[in-house]
Write an enzyme that holds these catalytic residues in place. Structure first.
Site, PDB file in Angstrom:
ATOM      1  N   ARG A   1      -4.150   1.659 -13.794  1.00  0.00           N
ATOM      2  CA  ARG A   1      -2.827   1.890 -13.225  1.00  0.00           C
ATOM      3  C   ARG A   1      -2.160   0.599 -12.762  1.00  0.00           C
ATOM      4  O   ARG A   1      -2.751  -0.199 -12.042  1.00  0.00           O
ATOM      5  CB  ARG A   1      -2.921   2.868 -12.050  1.00  0.00           C
ATOM      6  CG  ARG A   1      -1.557   3.231 -11.458  1.00  0.00           C
ATOM      7  CD  ARG A   1      -1.680   4.250 -10.366  1.00  0.00           C
ATOM      8  NE  ARG A   1      -1.986   5.558 -10.897  1.00  0.00           N
ATOM      9  CZ  ARG A   1      -2.897   6.385 -10.377  1.00  0.00           C
ATOM     10  NH1 ARG A   1      -3.610   6.004  -9.353  1.00  0.00           N
ATOM     11  NH2 ARG A   1      -3.103   7.574 -10.905  1.00  0.00           N
TER      12      ARG A   1
ATOM     13  N   HIS B   1     -14.807  -4.286  -0.914  1.00  0.00           N
ATOM     14  CA  HIS B   1     -14.692  -3.612  -2.204  1.00  0.00           C
ATOM     15  C   HIS B   1     -16.045  -3.284  -2.840  1.00  0.00           C
ATOM     16  O   HIS B   1     -16.109  -2.551  -3.817  1.00  0.00           O
ATOM     17  CB  HIS B   1     -13.878  -4.504  -3.152  1.00  0.00           C
ATOM     18  CG  HIS B   1     -13.396  -3.830  -4.396  1.00  0.00           C
ATOM     19  ND1 HIS B   1     -13.970  -4.048  -5.630  1.00  0.00           N
ATOM     20  CD2 HIS B   1     -12.397  -2.944  -4.591  1.00  0.00           C
ATOM     21  CE1 HIS B   1     -13.337  -3.325  -6.536  1.00  0.00           C
ATOM     22  NE2 HIS B   1     -12.372  -2.647  -5.941  1.00  0.00           N
TER      23      HIS B   1
ATOM     24  N   ARG C   1      -9.273  -4.777 -14.891  1.00  0.00           N
ATOM     25  CA  ARG C   1      -8.163  -5.577 -14.353  1.00  0.00           C
ATOM     26  C   ARG C   1      -8.563  -7.041 -14.444  1.00  0.00           C
ATOM     27  O   ARG C   1      -9.491  -7.480 -13.767  1.00  0.00           O
ATOM     28  CB  ARG C   1      -7.864  -5.222 -12.898  1.00  0.00           C
ATOM     29  CG  ARG C   1      -7.436  -3.778 -12.670  1.00  0.00           C
ATOM     30  CD  ARG C   1      -6.953  -3.586 -11.233  1.00  0.00           C
ATOM     31  NE  ARG C   1      -6.885  -2.188 -10.860  1.00  0.00           N
ATOM     32  CZ  ARG C   1      -5.855  -1.390 -11.125  1.00  0.00           C
ATOM     33  NH1 ARG C   1      -4.823  -1.870 -11.782  1.00  0.00           N
ATOM     34  NH2 ARG C   1      -5.868  -0.128 -10.741  1.00  0.00           N
TER      35      ARG C   1
ATOM     36  N   ARG D   1     -14.338   1.819   3.487  1.00  0.00           N
ATOM     37  CA  ARG D   1     -13.136   1.093   3.861  1.00  0.00           C
ATOM     38  C   ARG D   1     -11.915   1.996   3.983  1.00  0.00           C
ATOM     39  O   ARG D   1     -11.134   1.895   4.909  1.00  0.00           O
ATOM     40  CB  ARG D   1     -12.838   0.001   2.828  1.00  0.00           C
ATOM     41  CG  ARG D   1     -11.644  -0.876   3.189  1.00  0.00           C
ATOM     42  CD  ARG D   1     -11.134  -1.638   1.989  1.00  0.00           C
ATOM     43  NE  ARG D   1     -10.355  -0.807   1.105  1.00  0.00           N
ATOM     44  CZ  ARG D   1     -10.453  -0.810  -0.229  1.00  0.00           C
ATOM     45  NH1 ARG D   1     -11.317  -1.594  -0.827  1.00  0.00           N
ATOM     46  NH2 ARG D   1      -9.689  -0.026  -0.968  1.00  0.00           N
TER      47      ARG D   1
ATOM     48  N   TYR E   1     -11.567 -10.310  -2.596  1.00  0.00           N
ATOM     49  CA  TYR E   1     -12.292  -9.050  -2.462  1.00  0.00           C
ATOM     50  C   TYR E   1     -13.772  -9.344  -2.269  1.00  0.00           C
ATOM     51  O   TYR E   1     -14.310 -10.274  -2.876  1.00  0.00           O
ATOM     52  CB  TYR E   1     -12.170  -8.183  -3.727  1.00  0.00           C
ATOM     53  CG  TYR E   1     -10.814  -7.618  -4.037  1.00  0.00           C
ATOM     54  CD1 TYR E   1      -9.651  -8.052  -3.404  1.00  0.00           C
ATOM     55  CD2 TYR E   1     -10.684  -6.623  -5.002  1.00  0.00           C
ATOM     56  CE1 TYR E   1      -8.413  -7.524  -3.719  1.00  0.00           C
ATOM     57  CE2 TYR E   1      -9.446  -6.081  -5.333  1.00  0.00           C
ATOM     58  CZ  TYR E   1      -8.318  -6.542  -4.689  1.00  0.00           C
ATOM     59  OH  TYR E   1      -7.097  -6.014  -5.005  1.00  0.00           O
TER      60      TYR E   1
ATOM     61  N   ASN F   1       0.831  -1.208   0.000  1.00  0.00           N
ATOM     62  CA  ASN F   1       0.000   0.000   0.000  1.00  0.00           C
ATOM     63  C   ASN F   1       0.865   1.258   0.000  1.00  0.00           C
ATOM     64  O   ASN F   1       0.615   2.212  -0.752  1.00  0.00           O
ATOM     65  CB  ASN F   1      -0.918   0.010   1.221  1.00  0.00           C
ATOM     66  CG  ASN F   1      -2.062  -0.974   1.126  1.00  0.00           C
ATOM     67  OD1 ASN F   1      -2.332  -1.525   0.052  1.00  0.00           O
ATOM     68  ND2 ASN F   1      -2.748  -1.203   2.229  1.00  0.00           N
TER      69      ASN F   1
ATOM     70  N   HIS G   1     -14.296   2.445 -16.199  1.00  0.00           N
ATOM     71  CA  HIS G   1     -14.213   1.686 -14.956  1.00  0.00           C
ATOM     72  C   HIS G   1     -15.488   0.893 -14.683  1.00  0.00           C
ATOM     73  O   HIS G   1     -15.548   0.114 -13.728  1.00  0.00           O
ATOM     74  CB  HIS G   1     -13.929   2.666 -13.803  1.00  0.00           C
ATOM     75  CG  HIS G   1     -13.486   2.026 -12.531  1.00  0.00           C
ATOM     76  ND1 HIS G   1     -14.264   2.024 -11.393  1.00  0.00           N
ATOM     77  CD2 HIS G   1     -12.343   1.363 -12.204  1.00  0.00           C
ATOM     78  CE1 HIS G   1     -13.623   1.397 -10.428  1.00  0.00           C
ATOM     79  NE2 HIS G   1     -12.457   0.992 -10.884  1.00  0.00           N
TER      80      HIS G   1
END
Length: 692
Positions: A406, A593, A376, A565, A469, A46, A436
C-alpha cells in the site's frame, strides 16, 4: 456481546490510542524541541493513512448498508461516530501542542511569520519571491455555470476564495474559485534576517499566497480566503481473479484512486460560510468535517525541522550505526556466515552487511542464483543495482516484487519493470495474497556441493527505514533453513503445494496453527505445574483466534508479556480472563518494528523471528514467515533484547483493561530507556544475562 461486556478492544479505537502515544512524544518537554515538532508531523501522516484506509473502509460499509457488529461489539455506524469524536479530540490536542511548540521555537529565535510581521525590506524580498517563483506556477480555477467544480486531489492543500466584482458591495451571491497551493514548491519560505539579528524567520506558502491573492483576480475583490484539504478513499479494490495482467490492473486502480470518495475535509476554523457550503456540496461531504485552528497538514514540520541550519542542540544527538563486529575483519560476508549465524539489530547496527552480502554474491563466479522478496524498497537502492549486476553476469536472479504494497505500488511497479529490463526474473506476487515475508537466498557452488546462504528479516530491504526502524536480521547458512528457503521460493514462483516445513512456519497455510501449537505446549506445561512463559513483540495484535488462545493460556497460568507498539485488541489484567497478561507499548526515537516470539518450553527455550504481526491479514491473507533461531548465543541475545524492552520505565506505556495506556509506574527505579541502551551494542550483543 455489548461493548461494555466485550472481552476485546476495538482495533480502530486502539489505533487512535497509539497515535495519542505518538502525540505524547510531541508533548514531552524532555525531548529536543525540533524532535517534538517531528512527532507532530508523524501524527498528521498517521492520521492521513488511517482516514484514507481504515475510516474510508468503515464509510464504505455504511454506504453499503452493513449493520453487523464486529467481534469487539461495534457496528460500522457506531464505530464511525466514535472515531469521528476520537479523531477530532486528538486533532484538537495536536494543534494545542503545535501552538506550545511554536512558542518554544520563538524563545529559541525561530519564527513562522505572517506578512504583517515583516519589515519593509523583508516584504519586498518576499514579494520578489512570489512574482519570480510562485506566481508563474499558480492556476486559479473559477466555479460558475460554464466552469464546473474542478477535481480536488487527495491530501493536497488548496485555497477557497470568495470574490465579488470590484465596487459591487451588494452582490446577491459571492463568486467562488479555488487555487491549489503548489506542492512542487517548498511549503515554507525562508525570510532574510533583520540586520544582524540571529533570528531564523519563515513564512508558510499558503500565507504568502493569501497576501497576494488579489493579483490573480483582476477586476474582482477577494474578500475571504481559507485553506482546505480533502482526504479520499485510497484503498485499492482489485479484481485479482479476473485480471489477465496483475500489473496492468494495479496501474488502472492507481488511476482510480485519485477519484476516491471523500472521507475527510479539513478547513480553516474561520472559513467564510458561503465557501464552506460550496465545498460541502461539491465534495459531497458532511460528517467528516474537521475545523482546524492553525496551519493545515502539519506533516511539513518534518522537513521544516530537518532544514533549519545549525540548532543541533534542539535535535537528538547524531547516532551512527555500528558495523557488525562479526564482519569487521572479514573480506567476505559469506565466509563468515558459512562458519556461524549472525544477528543484525537495526538501526543500532548497520544495514551495510546486507548490501555487501548481495554485491559479493553478484560478483562471485561461484554463485549460481540469488532470490529475494521485495515489499518496500528505498529509491536508489544498492540492492536493486546489485541484482541488476548479478543478472548481467549471467546468474539466475529471481525477485518477488509485491505490487500491492500500500502506497508503494507505483514505486514497486517501476522497480519491477527496471529489474525485468535488466534480465531478472520478476514475480508479481500471488492472486489474493500479499507477499510480506522478508527473505533473501544465495545459492553458491562449493567444494562439497551447493551451499545456501540466507538472510531472514523482520523488516523490509530498505536502507532508509533500516536507519529509523528497529528490525532484526538473521544471516545463516544453516542447511535446514536453506532447504526451507528454496522450497518457499519454489512455492511462490511456481506450482508447489504447501510442504511440511522443517524450520519455517509459513502463512497463510500453517503459521497460525504453529503458533497455536506452541502456545498449547505452554498451556500443557502450566497444567502440569511447570513454569510456563511467553514473550511476544510485534506491531499489532488483532486476530480474535490468537487473542482467545492467549486468554486460554492466561487462565491456565502461563505468564505472558506482550510488547505491542500499535494496535492491541486484547484486554489485559481482566480477572479470571487475562490477569496473567501484561501489555506494554514503546514509542521513542525509532519506530519499534521487530517481531520476536519467545516460548519458555520447560527450560528448552525457543525464539522465533517473524515478518508477521498477529492480525488476520497477516495470518490468513499474506505470505508471511516465522523462522526459528537455532544458535544458542543468538537466542540469548534476543532474550536480552526482549528483557530490555520489558524493563523500559521511561518510554514504555502499559495497557489497562479500559483500553487506556499509562506510563509505567516505577518511581524508585533507576531510569531505563531501552532504545538508548540498545545504542551501546556491547551492552547486549553476546551477553549472557538480561541488561538492567
Amino acid at each position: 456481546m455489548s461493548k461494555q461486556l466485550s472481552a476485546y478492544l476495538n482495533r480502530d479505537l486502539s489505533w487512535i490510542e497509539f497515535n495519542r502515544r505518538v502525540l505524547q512524544e510531541a508533548q514531552d518537554s524532555t525531548n529536543p524541541l525540533l524532535e517534538r515538532a517531528k512527532f507532530l508531523a508523524i501524527v498528521t501522516s498517521n492520521l492521513d493513512e488511517f482516514m484514507s484506509v481504515r475510516v474510508a473502509g468503515i464509510h464504505e460499509q455504511i454506504r453499503a448498508g452493513l449493520t453487523k457488529m464486529d467481534f469487539t461489539g461495534y457496528s460500522p455506524s457506531g464505530l464511525w461516530k466514535r472515531l469521528q469524536k476520537r479523531t477530532k479530540d486528538i486533532v484538537h490536542d495536536q494543534y494545542r501542542t503545535y501552538r506550545d511548540i511554536v512558542k518554544c521555537m520563538n524563545k529559541e529565535g525561530i519564527f513562522i511569520r505572517n506578512m504583517a510581521d515583516l519589515n519593509s525590506t523583508q516584504q519586498k524580498l518576499v514579494e520578489d519571491y512570489f512574482y519570480d517563483i510562485v506566481f508563474p506556477v499558480l492556476t486559479p480555477m473559477a466555479v460558475d455555470q460554464s466552469r464546473p467544480f474542478p477535481h480536488v486531489h487527495t491530501k493536497e492543500l488548496y485555497l477557497a476564495v470568495s470574490l465579488r466584482l470590484e465596487n459591487q458591495v451588494n452582490q446577491d451571491e459571492p463568486l467562488f474559485a479555488i487555487i491549489q497551493v503548489p506542492s512542487i514548491l517548498p511549503r515554507f519560505v525562508t525570510i532574510p534576517g533583520r540586520g544582524n539579528s540571529k533570528k531564523q524567520e519563515f513564512i508558510l506558502l499558503e500565507d504568502l499566497l493569501k497576501s497576494y491573492i488579489h493579483t490573480l483576480f483582476n477586476g474582482y475583490t477577494p474578500f475571504a480566503v481559507s485553506t482546505f484539504r480533502l482526504t479520499r478513499n485510497a484503498d485499492l479494490t482489485l479484481d485479482e481473479e479476473g485480471a489477465e495482467d496483475l500489473l496492468e490492473e494495479i496501474e488502472k486502480e492507481l488511476r482510480r484512486r485519485k477519484w476516491g470518495v471523500a472521507v475527510r475535509l479539513e478547513i480553516e476554523h474561520d472559513i467564510e460560510p458561503f465557501a464552506l457550503e460550496m465545498l460541502k456540496d461539491e465534495l459531497e461531504i458532511n460528517d467528516g468535517l474537521f475545523m482546524i485552528d492553525g496551519p493545515l497538514d502539519l506533516s511539513f514540520l518534518m522537513k521544516f525541522s530537518n532544514s533549519i541550519p545549525g540548532r543541533d542542540q534542539l535535535r537528538n544527538e547524531k547516532f551512527e550505526p555500528e558495523y557488525a563486529k562479526e564482519f569487521e575483519d572479514a573480506d567476505n560476508i559469506m565466509s563468515v556466515i558459512a562458519q556461524r549465524d549472525v544477528l543484525l539489530y537495526h538501526p543500532y547496527e548497520s544495514f551495510e552487511p546486507v548490501n555487501e552480502f548481495v554485491w559479493q554474491a553478484a560478483q562471485d563466479p561461484e554463485v549460481l542464483a540469488i532470490k529475494m522478496t521485495m515489499y518496500r524498497v528505498n529509491g536508489h537502492s544498492s540492492l536493486v543495482k546489485a541484482l541488476e549486476y548479478a543478472a548481467a553476469e549471467g546468474k539466475q536472479v529471481t525477485v518477488v516484487v509485491e505490487l500491492k504494497a500500500r502506497f508503494d505500488e507505483e514505486r514497486n511497479i517501476a522497480w519491477a519493470k527496471q529489474l525485468e529490463k535488466a534480465g531478472c526474473h520478476v514475480v508479481y506476487g500471488l492472486v489474493g495474497l500479499k507477499i510480506h515475508a522478508k527473505i533473501l537466498l544465495v545459492v553458491r557452488r562449493e567444494q562439497h556441493g551447493l551451499k545456501r546462504y540466507v538472510h531472514v528479516g523482520t523488516g523490509n530491504y530498505n536502507e532508509n527505514t533500516a536507519k529509523t526502524y528497529t528490525d532484526i536480521g538473521l544471516m545463516t547458512s544453516n542447511d535446514t533453513i536453506g532447504t526451507d528457503a528454496s522450497a518457499l521460493f519454489n512455492e511462490v514462483t511456481g506450482y508447489s503445494v504447501p510442504r511440511n516445513w522443517e524450520a519455517f512456519a509459513v502463512a497463510p497455510s500453517g503459521m497460525k496453527q504453529k503458533l497455536i501449537r506452541l502456545i498449547d505446549r505452554e498451556i500443557e506445561n502450566a497444567h502440569a505445574g511447570k513454569e510456563a512463559k511467553i514473550i511476544a513483540k510485534m506491531n499489532s495484535l488483532s486476530n480474535q483466534e490468537m487473542i482467545n488462545k492467549l486468554y486460554e493460556a492466561s487462565i491456565a497460568g502461563v505468564k505472558i508479556e506482550l510488547i505491542i507498539r500499535g494496535v492491541c485488541c486484547l484486554k489485559p489484567e481482566v480477572p479470571g480472563l487475562s490477569e496473567n497478561i501484561k501489555v506494554i507499548s514503546i514509542v521513542d526515537r525509532y519506530l519499534e518494528h521487530s517481531r520476536i516470539v519467545y516460548f519458555f518450553n520447560d527450560g528448552a527455550e525457543e525464539v522465533y523471528l517473524s515478518s508477521a504481526d498477529w492480525m488476520t491479514r497477516n495470518l490468513e491473507k499474506r505470505v508471511e514467515l516465522l523462522c526459528p533461531v537455532f544458535d544458542n548465543e543468538l537466542k540469548n541475545t534476543l532474550i536480552v533484547l526482549l528483557n530490555m524492552s520489558l524493563g523500559d520505565n521511561t518510554k514504555a506505556r502499559q495497557l489497562k483493561m479500559t483500553g487506556q495506556y499509562e506510563a509505567v509506574n516505577r518511581e524508585h527505579e533507576v531510569p531505563f530507556r531501552s532504545q538508548y541502551v540498545a545504542q551501546r551494542v556491547d551492552k547486549w550483543k553476546g551477553t549472557q544475562y538480561p541488561v538492567t
